[in-house]
Structure formats: structure tokens, C-alpha cells
Write a protein that holds these residues in place. Sequence first.
Motif, PDB file in Angstrom:
ATOM      1  N   THR A 113     -28.828 -26.798 107.053  1.00 43.78           N
ATOM      2  CA  THR A 113     -28.795 -26.229 105.703  1.00 43.78           C
ATOM      3  C   THR A 113     -29.020 -24.630 105.803  1.00 43.78           C
ATOM      4  N   GLU A 114     -30.068 -24.144 106.447  1.00 41.96           N
ATOM      5  CA  GLU A 114     -30.483 -22.669 106.406  1.00 41.96           C
ATOM      6  C   GLU A 114     -29.282 -21.938 107.042  1.00 41.96           C
ATOM      7  N   ILE A 115     -28.673 -22.562 108.313  1.00 50.59           N
ATOM      8  CA  ILE A 115     -27.681 -21.771 108.996  1.00 50.59           C
ATOM      9  C   ILE A 115     -26.544 -21.602 107.840  1.00 50.59           C
ATOM     10  N   CYS A 116     -26.124 -22.735 107.149  1.00 50.40           N
ATOM     11  CA  CYS A 116     -24.694 -22.735 106.402  1.00 50.40           C
ATOM     12  C   CYS A 116     -25.149 -21.701 105.460  1.00 50.40           C
ATOM     13  N   LYS A 117     -26.267 -21.554 104.729  1.00 49.52           N
ATOM     14  CA  LYS A 117     -26.505 -20.580 103.787  1.00 49.52           C
ATOM     15  C   LYS A 117     -26.233 -19.246 104.119  1.00 49.52           C
ATOM     16  N   LYS A 118     -26.479 -19.116 105.399  1.00 50.81           N
ATOM     17  CA  LYS A 118     -26.317 -17.733 105.843  1.00 50.81           C
ATOM     18  C   LYS A 118     -24.662 -17.137 106.006  1.00 50.81           C
ATOM     19  N   MET A 119     -23.791 -18.207 106.285  1.00 46.03           N
ATOM     20  CA  MET A 119     -22.582 -17.907 106.440  1.00 46.03           C
ATOM     21  C   MET A 119     -21.709 -17.537 105.352  1.00 46.03           C
ATOM     22  N   SER A 120     -20.943 -16.754 105.289  1.00 44.50           N
ATOM     23  CA  SER A 120     -20.041 -16.298 104.057  1.00 44.50           C
ATOM     24  C   SER A 120     -18.990 -16.899 103.974  1.00 44.50           C
ATOM     25  N   LYS A 121     -18.390 -17.565 104.958  1.00 44.76           N
ATOM     26  CA  LYS A 121     -16.881 -18.183 104.866  1.00 44.76           C
ATOM     27  C   LYS A 121     -17.008 -19.397 105.574  1.00 44.76           C
ATOM     28  N   ILE A 122     -16.994 -20.519 105.168  1.00 49.83           N
ATOM     29  CA  ILE A 122     -16.634 -21.986 106.074  1.00 49.83           C
ATOM     30  C   ILE A 122     -15.227 -22.414 105.477  1.00 49.83           C
ATOM     31  N   SER A 134     -12.787 -36.883 108.269  1.00 50.36           N
ATOM     32  CA  SER A 134     -12.748 -35.834 107.881  1.00 50.36           C
ATOM     33  C   SER A 134     -13.319 -35.366 106.364  1.00 50.36           C
ATOM     34  N   LEU A 135     -13.257 -36.596 105.672  1.00 56.96           N
ATOM     35  CA  LEU A 135     -13.943 -36.556 104.202  1.00 56.96           C
ATOM     36  C   LEU A 135     -15.323 -36.563 104.489  1.00 56.96           C
ATOM     37  N   ALA A 136     -15.756 -37.339 105.469  1.00 57.97           N
ATOM     38  CA  ALA A 136     -17.243 -37.541 105.756  1.00 57.97           C
ATOM     39  C   ALA A 136     -17.900 -36.317 106.083  1.00 57.97           C
ATOM     40  N   ASN A 137     -17.288 -35.514 107.034  1.00 54.60           N
ATOM     41  CA  ASN A 137     -17.727 -34.346 107.534  1.00 54.60           C
ATOM     42  C   ASN A 137     -17.739 -33.530 106.273  1.00 54.60           C
ATOM     43  N   LEU A 138     -16.717 -33.396 105.351  1.00 57.51           N
ATOM     44  CA  LEU A 138     -16.890 -32.496 104.426  1.00 57.51           C
ATOM     45  C   LEU A 138     -17.971 -33.094 103.346  1.00 57.51           C
ATOM     46  N   ILE A 139     -18.422 -34.235 103.145  1.00 60.07           N
ATOM     47  CA  ILE A 139     -19.570 -34.412 102.374  1.00 60.07           C
ATOM     48  C   ILE A 139     -20.838 -34.153 103.140  1.00 60.07           C
ATOM     49  N   LEU A 140     -20.892 -34.268 104.369  1.00 59.39           N
ATOM     50  CA  LEU A 140     -22.073 -33.799 105.002  1.00 59.39           C
ATOM     51  C   LEU A 140     -22.321 -32.358 104.976  1.00 59.39           C
ATOM     52  N   LEU A 141     -21.405 -31.368 104.862  1.00 65.63           N
ATOM     53  CA  LEU A 141     -21.329 -30.051 104.601  1.00 65.63           C
ATOM     54  C   LEU A 141     -22.088 -29.880 103.416  1.00 65.63           C
ATOM     55  N   ALA A 142     -21.504 -30.670 102.608  1.00 60.24           N
ATOM     56  CA  ALA A 142     -21.632 -30.351 101.041  1.00 60.24           C
ATOM     57  C   ALA A 142     -23.160 -30.574 100.651  1.00 60.24           C
ATOM     58  N   THR A 143     -23.765 -31.419 101.311  1.00 57.59           N
ATOM     59  CA  THR A 143     -25.260 -31.910 101.111  1.00 57.59           C
ATOM     60  C   THR A 143     -26.084 -30.505 101.486  1.00 57.59           C
ATOM     61  N   HIS A 144     -25.582 -29.605 102.446  1.00 58.47           N
ATOM     62  CA  HIS A 144     -26.214 -28.663 102.553  1.00 58.47           C
ATOM     63  C   HIS A 144     -26.395 -27.502 101.387  1.00 58.47           C
ATOM     64  N   PHE A 201     -26.071 -37.600  95.363  1.00 59.89           N
ATOM     65  CA  PHE A 201     -26.419 -37.817  96.838  1.00 59.89           C
ATOM     66  C   PHE A 201     -27.203 -37.133  97.492  1.00 59.89           C
ATOM     67  N   ALA A 202     -26.932 -35.597  97.329  1.00 69.18           N
ATOM     68  CA  ALA A 202     -27.691 -34.639  98.033  1.00 69.18           C
ATOM     69  C   ALA A 202     -29.307 -34.626  97.717  1.00 69.18           C
ATOM     70  N   LYS A 203     -29.344 -34.827  96.345  1.00 70.88           N
ATOM     71  CA  LYS A 203     -30.663 -34.576  95.766  1.00 70.88           C
ATOM     72  C   LYS A 203     -31.494 -36.100  95.788  1.00 70.88           C
ATOM     73  N   GLY A 204     -30.951 -37.225  96.479  1.00 71.34           N
ATOM     74  CA  GLY A 204     -31.650 -38.413  96.390  1.00 71.34           C
ATOM     75  C   GLY A 204     -31.701 -39.219  95.251  1.00 71.34           C
ATOM     76  N   SER A 205     -30.532 -38.861  94.253  1.00 72.86           N
ATOM     77  CA  SER A 205     -30.786 -39.609  92.953  1.00 72.86           C
ATOM     78  C   SER A 205     -29.543 -40.384  92.653  1.00 72.86           C
ATOM     79  N   TYR A 206     -28.697 -40.637  93.639  1.00 69.51           N
ATOM     80  CA  TYR A 206     -27.339 -41.301  93.624  1.00 69.51           C
ATOM     81  C   TYR A 206     -27.590 -42.698  93.205  1.00 69.51           C
ATOM     82  N   LYS A 207     -27.274 -43.205  92.326  1.00 71.97           N
ATOM     83  CA  LYS A 207     -27.636 -44.673  92.033  1.00 71.97           C
ATOM     84  C   LYS A 207     -26.216 -45.599  92.469  1.00 71.97           C
ATOM     85  N   ILE A 208     -26.481 -46.407  93.159  1.00 68.96           N
ATOM     86  CA  ILE A 208     -25.738 -47.445  94.110  1.00 68.96           C
ATOM     87  C   ILE A 208     -25.337 -48.381  93.279  1.00 68.96           C
ATOM     88  N   ASP A 209     -24.051 -48.730  92.756  1.00 69.04           N
ATOM     89  CA  ASP A 209     -23.810 -49.643  92.102  1.00 69.04           C
ATOM     90  C   ASP A 209     -23.267 -51.275  93.171  1.00 69.04           C
TER      91      ASP A 209
END
Length: 250
Positions: A113-122, A134-144, A201-209
Motif C-alpha cells: 500500500t505504501e509503496i504504491c502511493k509513492k509511485m507516480s504512474k502504474i 487480470s481483473l483480480a490483480n486490478l482489484i488487488l491493486l485498487a484496494t491499495h 470492499f477495501a474498507k471492509g464494508s462490502y455487503k455480500i448478497d
Amino acid sequence: MSQTELLIMPILKHSASSATLQQQVPSFSAFHKLPTELQILICKNAVTRTEPIDLSKRVNQRPPEVTHVSKFFYTEGTKLYYRENTFLLPLPSRLAREENLHLDQWLCNSTTTEICKKMSKIVVQVSLPPDRSSLANLILLATHFQNESSEEAKKTIKLQPFITVPAEMEAILPVPTVATELETHVSEAFWRVFDGSLQDFAKGSYKIDWVDEEEMEMNAGVPLLERSVALGRICEELWLAIMNVWHPDS
């Protein structure tokens, strides 16, 4: 002078010059006397690369060795490494299994998380039609970027959709990038999901149906299982959003 001596002389001279250079480098102590602007320029050239840095390579998931040369190179070089370079999250389907595993481990690491915040372009490559890995990797990145709006995150993350072709055809057909207009639509589809389900999802407030009571009884209350179910639901939502762009009439 014999023929053997003539052949050996250039090698001896090169060895002698290399040894002399190795002796001189450690003794160079004038660097700190250079103007600060020149020191930073030298440091920048040492850590900046012309091509995007592939984060699937474990060696690229940390600053280069040159940043350990001195305190100045560590402090300034690390900042410049993340600020000046473009980092690449490639299509998982293009990676060797071992490399993909390294990338997954890195994205799931709490320090990322902290490393990603230092990057200027991903730059994140996404397959079209959508590939779940590929979508799962994108989601994992987005959680940062869970505490940032899509407008802020978009300053760092750039999607690069690719049209994929069957593996047996890759040797004949190149893998083309998509048209700029389609790339824009795909990005918009992703950012709509980012501002909704992904943030929750990232904040832990995602409600599962839950699909039914049986699924709820099997998975509810088990954090890892709930996270997997939530991730699967969001993958599906993102998959549908992009497919609506890919096949708007379906």
C-alpha cells in the motif's frame, strides 16, 4: 615479442585499468561537494529507466541496488525511482506461473500500500474479452487506493486494455492494443465499479448478497471465505461492466 605475448597484452592492460578503476571508485569523495542539483541529476539518471518497470519481476518490487551506495542515494534515489519511472502490471496470462505467483504475493503484501502511493504512474494491462485473473490483480491493486476517489487514483493508475487471441494463434496474430475510444470506455466502466463496490470492499464494508441460505451458512463469519466471495462478486460486476462495453448490444 611473440604472437602469444601480443595476444595477452591487451587483456593485461584491460585488467590493469579495471583494477585501477576499482581502486579509484571507493576513494572518490568529492561527490558531496558537487552542487545539490548536479547530485540529484546523477542520482536520477542512475535510477530511471526508459522502459516501464515490470512488477512481475521480484527484483523490480524494490529500489535498485544503487540506492544502497550512500544515505543520499537511498533517500533521494528511492523517491526518484518511484516518482520518475512507469511501473507495469502485465497481463497474468502472459506471465510464467512462478512470476505470476510473485506478483500476487507482492500485491497481497500489506507494505505494498505504501509503496504504491509513492509511485507516480502504474500501467495495468487488462485483457479483452475480460480475463478474470487480470481483473483480480486490478482489484488487488485498487484496494491499495481505498482512501482515494477515482479522480485521485486515476492520476496514478492507467488501464491498458489488450485484445487477446487464442494461444495457438499468438505466433501468427500479434496481440493488438484496443482503439483509444474503446480504451476510454473500458476505463470508465472500471472506475464506476471502483467508486462503488471496490471502495466498500477495501474498507471492509462490502455487503455480500448471498445466493441462498446454504451458501450463507457455509461462508458467513469466516473472514477469508467472505473475502473470497466478495472478491468473486466484484470480479463478476466488473466483468459485466466491461462486457457491456465490449458487446453493448448483448
